[in-house]
Enzyme design. Sequence first.
Site, PDB file in Angstrom:
ATOM      1  N   GLU A 137       0.830  -1.214   0.000  1.00 24.01           N
ATOM      2  CA  GLU A 137       0.000   0.000   0.000  1.00 24.01           C
ATOM      3  C   GLU A 137       0.862   1.261   0.000  1.00 24.01           C
ATOM      4  O   GLU A 137       0.514   2.254  -0.646  1.00 24.01           O
ATOM      5  CB  GLU A 137      -0.947   0.010   1.203  1.00 24.01           C
ATOM      6  CG  GLU A 137      -1.979  -1.117   1.230  1.00 24.01           C
ATOM      7  CD  GLU A 137      -2.773  -1.267  -0.057  1.00 24.01           C
ATOM      8  OE1 GLU A 137      -2.997  -0.265  -0.747  1.00 24.01           O
ATOM      9  OE2 GLU A 137      -3.149  -2.406  -0.377  1.00 24.01           O
ATOM     10  N   HIS A 140       1.801   2.384  -3.353  1.00 26.55           N
ATOM     11  CA  HIS A 140       0.772   3.153  -4.074  1.00 26.55           C
ATOM     12  C   HIS A 140       0.948   4.656  -3.861  1.00 26.55           C
ATOM     13  O   HIS A 140       0.668   5.448  -4.753  1.00 26.55           O
ATOM     14  CB  HIS A 140      -0.629   2.752  -3.591  1.00 26.55           C
ATOM     15  CG  HIS A 140      -1.168   1.501  -4.221  1.00 26.55           C
ATOM     16  ND1 HIS A 140      -1.370   1.372  -5.574  1.00 26.55           N
ATOM     17  CD2 HIS A 140      -1.552   0.320  -3.678  1.00 26.55           C
ATOM     18  CE1 HIS A 140      -1.854   0.167  -5.835  1.00 26.55           C
ATOM     19  NE2 HIS A 140      -1.976  -0.502  -4.704  1.00 26.55           N
TER      20      HIS A 140
END
Length: 174
Positions: A137, A140
């Site tokens: 994550e 990202h």
Amino acid sequence: MALKKILTEPDPILRQISKPVEIVDDTIRKLMDDMLETMYAAPGIGLAAIQIGVPKRIIVLDISKDPEKKEPMYFINPEKIYASKDQATYEEGCLSVPGQFAEIDRPDKCHIKYLDYNGNPKELKAEGLLATCIQHEMDHLEGILFIDYLSKLKKSMITKKLSKQKKELERIVV
Ligand code: ZN
């Protein structure tokens, strides 16, 4: 709460670098609630704000396997303060790269500092699946997708397949 559309590769917005959150207020908490609802509905175990088109450094996760007992985790402005030399390998997928999976090596353990749902500074020592999810994550937030770690050939095969799928989805016959 509201369900948001999850952007998919090759959407250029996914390649943006997300900006730090300055104040954790109700607007940010509402965004995190929407992110969590969108992630559960997908279903997925992690989501970064940029995946719903919001370039802010926010991640939500829930790696609990039991749907009855939800354990949502919220990370605002996460920063890695330690990563182990030891690597762990997981088969990763991504809500923004639908239907594609690949084995990815990442540090087995990582320590991060972040702000929680209420804006309080926290630290977390993560390992195993949690460490992998957090690092996936956090990528990202830098505009990085897991397919970027694959060979050029494999990555371009996946990107082409997804572009084709997108075109088919947009095509209508009436
Ligand atoms: Zn992802």
